[in-house]
Design an enzyme around this catalytic site. Structure first.
Site, mmCIF file in Angstrom:
data_model
loop_
_atom_site.group_PDB
_atom_site.id
_atom_site.type_symbol
_atom_site.label_atom_id
_atom_site.label_comp_id
_atom_site.label_asym_id
_atom_site.label_seq_id
_atom_site.Cartn_x
_atom_site.Cartn_y
_atom_site.Cartn_z
ATOM 1 N N HIS A 166 0.823 -1.210 0.000
ATOM 2 C CA HIS A 166 0.000 0.000 0.000
ATOM 3 C C HIS A 166 0.858 1.261 0.000
ATOM 4 O O HIS A 166 0.503 2.267 -0.581
ATOM 5 C CB HIS A 166 -0.948 -0.009 1.204
ATOM 6 C CG HIS A 166 -2.161 -0.832 0.940
ATOM 7 N ND1 HIS A 166 -2.823 -1.519 1.913
ATOM 8 C CD2 HIS A 166 -2.818 -1.082 -0.214
ATOM 9 C CE1 HIS A 166 -3.839 -2.147 1.374
ATOM 10 N NE2 HIS A 166 -3.862 -1.911 0.092
ATOM 11 N N GLU B 175 -32.119 20.575 -3.259
ATOM 12 C CA GLU B 175 -31.831 19.151 -3.056
ATOM 13 C C GLU B 175 -33.036 18.401 -2.492
ATOM 14 O O GLU B 175 -32.905 17.263 -2.055
ATOM 15 C CB GLU B 175 -30.598 18.973 -2.164
ATOM 16 C CG GLU B 175 -30.640 19.723 -0.857
ATOM 17 C CD GLU B 175 -29.350 19.589 -0.038
ATOM 18 O OE1 GLU B 175 -28.529 18.695 -0.330
ATOM 19 O OE2 GLU B 175 -29.186 20.375 0.908
ATOM 20 N N ASP C 211 -28.595 14.392 -2.614
ATOM 21 C CA ASP C 211 -29.836 14.303 -1.854
ATOM 22 C C ASP C 211 -31.059 14.326 -2.758
ATOM 23 O O ASP C 211 -32.007 13.582 -2.539
ATOM 24 C CB ASP C 211 -29.917 15.451 -0.834
ATOM 25 C CG ASP C 211 -29.153 15.096 0.428
ATOM 26 O OD1 ASP C 211 -29.367 13.979 0.937
ATOM 27 O OD2 ASP C 211 -28.352 15.902 0.892
ATOM 28 N N CYS D 280 -23.571 20.678 -7.522
ATOM 29 C CA CYS D 280 -22.421 20.236 -6.725
ATOM 30 C C CYS D 280 -22.554 18.794 -6.242
ATOM 31 O O CYS D 280 -21.833 18.383 -5.340
ATOM 32 C CB CYS D 280 -22.208 21.180 -5.543
ATOM 33 S SG CYS D 280 -23.614 21.279 -4.432
HETATM 34 C C1 PEP Z 1 -25.843 16.966 -2.314
HETATM 35 O O1 PEP Z 1 -26.778 16.602 -1.582
HETATM 36 O O2 PEP Z 1 -25.798 16.722 -3.531
HETATM 37 C C2 PEP Z 1 -24.698 17.681 -1.747
HETATM 38 C C3 PEP Z 1 -23.748 18.177 -2.518
HETATM 39 O O3 PEP Z 1 -24.629 17.793 -0.403
HETATM 40 P P1 PEP Z 1 -24.178 16.618 0.588
HETATM 41 O O4 PEP Z 1 -23.572 15.524 -0.241
HETATM 42 O O5 PEP Z 1 -23.196 17.271 1.520
HETATM 43 O O6 PEP Z 1 -25.449 16.224 1.251
HETATM 44 MG MG MG Z 2 -27.039 17.370 0.378
#
Ligand code: PEP
Ligand code: MG
Length: 838
Positions: free
Chosen positions: A457, A700, A724, A771
């Protein structure tokens, strides 16, 4: 009459249960209690002598039934049996029934003169009445105690056993990462999982023990027999089968071929031959490193077993926290695949078989924790060494690494960090994976080790960090003085001590060529991502710490699209102060040099509870509970402290704030209201902040999408969190492997939500970013851009490949692709549009 003994950590609990039982049978029962310990300051615990005395006080030829609460109550009872003669011991029956229901049922049965077996059966069936009353008769009635010494001691109630045969297809078999996935999956279920390597004709081992599973020596093509005992066994087997079908998430076509070392050539003058473990050339003075000073463990007898157990568990807990930090550091800085090594370390510390063996030594032999731990770790290491499989033999490094970590903590030694002031070549007998993951590539120009192999590793991590390494060299390097000049070529597997001018010149030229190639690759990541038809797409980073921010910059991030602030709040006793938060936000903003920094306010609660926030009730559905903005609005002071820190950090920087988990306008307005209060307070206190700070919201939740047109009027920007959003739209828990694939952001249901959000945002003239993890999939990016998303935010490692992918497409093509994707009938068919066939 059968006697009954209640063993509990809590005297109050035991006396309460005794009172109930006595009342039910109007005193017609021979019942004794052994509970708590004689320590006024810390009265919870069990005492072996007390248990012995309680048993002796109700012992008769009719027998004694002992009911226990948890953990050491079971162990103390077992030890107490040692004080009885074999004839007496044969009359004592330990019962796995639940303490309260079991005692009451046993008391009733005993008072009616039933024999010990009937009393035991009554106790074990005691949950039946409650279960049928609650309509839960389909729940398994057996008590599953994976961590008990006597997991085989099941109740008489029939428990279903299911079996499945699976063949391992991935190239390296069940090596560290897949073995860790297997164990983590097996441990998630109530059912007890057992595995046998049919091809090797191995013993049957426990599926929740990383060491037992790893030492099955499972290679490609081996057939395993997996059995599950218990109510959710079918689900457990299905989840395990899914791992095999998905090849444990490994794409063997991209597995880096392991360097084949034909032979180690004898060294010519001044030249040391070794194993080529990580390519590149380094020329620098040497610095010796000893990962841990050899320790002599003194073995001694301890008085108080409970105290020693506590020491052991505290050390393991601390070790886990250290590994967790290392894991997140490695996953951000080096990559998820490499970080999985530390997942395996965590599993090692959770291995019930290992922990039981250590506890047993402490109990049976009154051994000190250090000695007990080391003996067991040595045994595990030995069992790995004895395997025929050289790849698995090398996992000994990991066992030794994690073993040493716990030992160091038990001994109160501080972690040894390599703190280099000058760029150097590190010379060591051995570097553990943990040591290697912590190396700073700007200071460690090369690694020269006397042990190790190309597949260890440490070598894998060195390759990912881009540190040239030569391993397995002659031990004479350990005698070199610090500061001696060395050159090494990690591609050829050679090192030179005090190289001659001619060798030095040749290597210097090779080093420069290598460095130029590296620099060019990095530079490309700093170019903007512009599509073939001239549209620039902003690519930012998702980060969770200051170190991540630095890494994001090195990797070419154009800012931070998501700063997850949870790291500031978790694993501590109190919330971080305004000043503490301010310092971190300012430091991150400074690293970004005016680039945008979107700080998402605290998103905890639910599955990530804070010990210092009392939510009032235990939640059955934490993802649908008091999470994210809901938790902050319930704790306005905590929220305002964070907002004040964010506002104060905004002076001379480009900070934006963003709300998580918004579902309605009331929440968005309430958050804004507290934000405005924080601004007013700062103004009144004459404290500066950016008056024009933009406020955004994560999109989300399906509700937020549905009212995106209304929300768009309340905020300056949106950021779509597909992690989410997918789980809520598809009603598939993102942490449950059985349904996680359902929660795919590529399902047209989610894609349509993204489209709706973008349309609402653009109609209101605000911009929209994305994101979620899906943005890091380079083949998927065209669909997201085709849907009109203005910016993407991904983990730092994904920035360069994503920019590269964007620069190869046109927006027209992306829009056409998105149009087709929206019309597909499944996530799979959407993925088939972009993934190469086959
Ligand atoms: C998401 O829900 O896509 C997000 C970027 O937030 P987290 O993954 O922190 O819930
Ligand atoms: Mg999220």
């Amino acid at each position: 009459m059968v006697g009954i003994v209640i063993v509990s950590h809590s005297k109050n609990l035991a006396l309460g249960v005794q009172e109930l039982a006595v009342q039910m049978v109007q005193g017609q029962v021979s019942l004794a209690v052994a509970a708590g310990i004689e320590d006024a300051a810390n009265p919870l615990g069990t005492d072996v002598m007390q248990v012995y005395e309680a048993i002796a006080s109700v012992l008769s030829d009719d027998g004694v039934l002992v009911l226990m609460d948890l953990g050491s109550a079971v162990i103390s009872t077992e030890m107490a049996l040692e004080f009885l003669s074999p004839e007496q011991r044969a009359k004592v029956h330990l019962c796995a029934a639940p303490l309260v229901e079991g005692t009451l049922a046993a008391a009733v049965a005993a008072s009616t003169g039933k024999n010990i077996h009937q009393v035991m059966a009554e106790a074990q069936g005691a949950l039946g009445a409650k279960a049928s009353f609650l309509g839960a008769m389909n729940c398994p009635l057996s008590v599953h105690t994976p961590h008990s010494h006597h997991h085989e001691r099941k109740t008489h109630v029939e428990v279903p056993t299911r079996e499945i045969r699976l063949t391992v297809n991935n190239r390296l078999g069940l090596h560290a990462r897949p073995a860790a996935q297997f164990v983590a999956t097996a441990s998630r279920f109530q059912a007890q999982i057992f595995v046998q390597n049919l091809t090797r004709g191995s013993e049957i081992v426990r599926g929740d023990s990383i060491n037992q599973v790893a030492t099955l020596g499972v290679r490609q093509g081996h057939e395993l027999l997996i059995s599950a005992i218990g109510g959710d066994g079918e689900a457990a087997l299905a989840a395990l089968q899914a791992l095999f079908i998905n090849n444990f998430g490994e794409d063997d076509s991209t597995v880096e071929p392991l360097p084949v070392i034909e032979e180690i050539l004898p060294p010519t003058q001044g030249e040391l031959a070794g194993i080529a473990a990580s390519p590149g050339v380094a020329i620098a003075p040497v610095v010796h490193y000893e990962s841990s000073t050899p320790v002599t463990i003194t073995e001694y007898n301890i008085e108080n077993v409970e105290v020693e157990l506590q020491r052991l568990h505290t050390a393991i807990h601390t070790a886990k926290q250290e590994i967790q930090t290392l894991l997140s550091h490695t996953s951000i800085q080096i990559g998820d695949a490499e970080a999985a090594i530390f997942d395996a370390h965590l599993l090692f510390l959770e291995d019930p078989v290992l922990l039981e063996a250590v506890e047993q030594r402490i109990f049976d032999h009154h051994l000190n924790a250090e000695a007990a731990w080391q003996i067991v770790v040595d045994e595990v290491a030995k069992s790995y060494r004895q395997l025929e499989d050289s790849y698995l033999q090398e996992r000994v490094d990991d066992v030794v690494d994690v073993g040493r970590r716990v030992l160091r903590i038990l001994l109160g030694d501080l972690p040894q960090d390599l703190d280099l002031t000058e760029p150097s070549i590190v010379v060591a007998a051995d570097l553990t994976p943990s040591d290697t993951a912590k190396l700073d590539p700007s200071k460690v120009l090369g690694i020269c080790m006397t042990s190790g192999s190309a597949t260890s590793h440490s070598a894998i991590i060195a390759r990912t960090l881009g540190i040239p390494a030569v391993l397995g060299v002659d031990a004479q390097v350990l005698a070199l003085e610090d500061g001696t000049m060395m050159a090494l070529d990690g591609e050829m597997g050679k090192a030179w001590v005090a190289p001659e001018a001619e060798t030095l010149g040749r290597l210097e030229a090779k080093r420069q060529a290598w460095q130029t190639a590296q620099a060019e690759a990095k530079a490309r990541a700093h170019q903007p991502a512009i599509t073939q038809d001239g549209h620039q797409i902003r690519v930012l980073a998702n980060i969770g710490s200051l170190a991540d921010a630095q890494l994001a910059m090195v990797n070419g991030a154009e800012g931070v699209g998501l700063l997850r602030t949870e790291f500031l709040y978790l694993d501590r006793a109190n919330a971080p102060s305004e000043e503490e938060q301010l310092a971190v936000y300012q430091a991150i903003a400074q690293v970004l040099h005016q680039r945008p920094l979107i700080i998402r306010t605290l998103d905890v609660g639910g599955d990530k509870p804070l010990s210092y926030i009392n939510t009032g009730i235990a939640e059955t559905n934490p993802f649908l509970g008091v999470r994210g903005i809901r938790m902050c609005l319930e704790n306005p002071q905590l929220f305002k402290t964070q907002l004040r820190a964010i506002l104060r950090a905004s002076v001379n920087s480009n900070i934006k704030v963003m709300w998580p988990m918004i579902t309605n306008l009331t929440e968005a307005r309430a958050a804004r209201e507290i934000f405005t209060q924080a601004q007013t307070e700062l103004r009144q206190g004459g404290i500066a902040f950016d008056e024009r700070m933009e406020v955004g919201t994560m999109i989300e939740t399906p509700a937020a999408v549905a009212i995106a047109d209304q929300l768009a009027k309340e905020v300056d920007f949106f950021s779509i969190g597909t992690n989410d959003l997918s789980q809520y739209v598809m009603v598939g828990d993102r942490t449950n492997p059985k349904v996680a694939t359902l929660a795919d952001a590529m399902h047209p249901a989610v894609l349509r939500m993204i489209q709706q959000t973008v349309q609402a945002a653009h109609a209101a003239k605000i911009w929209v970013g994305l994101c979620g993890e899906v943005a890091a999939e380079t083949l998927i990016a065209p669909i997201l851009l085709g849907l009109g998303v203005d910016e993407l935010s991904v983990n730092p490692q994904a920035i360069a490949p994503l920019k590269q992918a964007i620069s190869q497409l046109t927006i027209d093509e992306a829009q056409a692709l998105a149009k087709v994707a929206l019309k597909q009938d499944s996530a799979l068919s959407v993925r088939e549009l972009v993934y190469p066939i086959g």
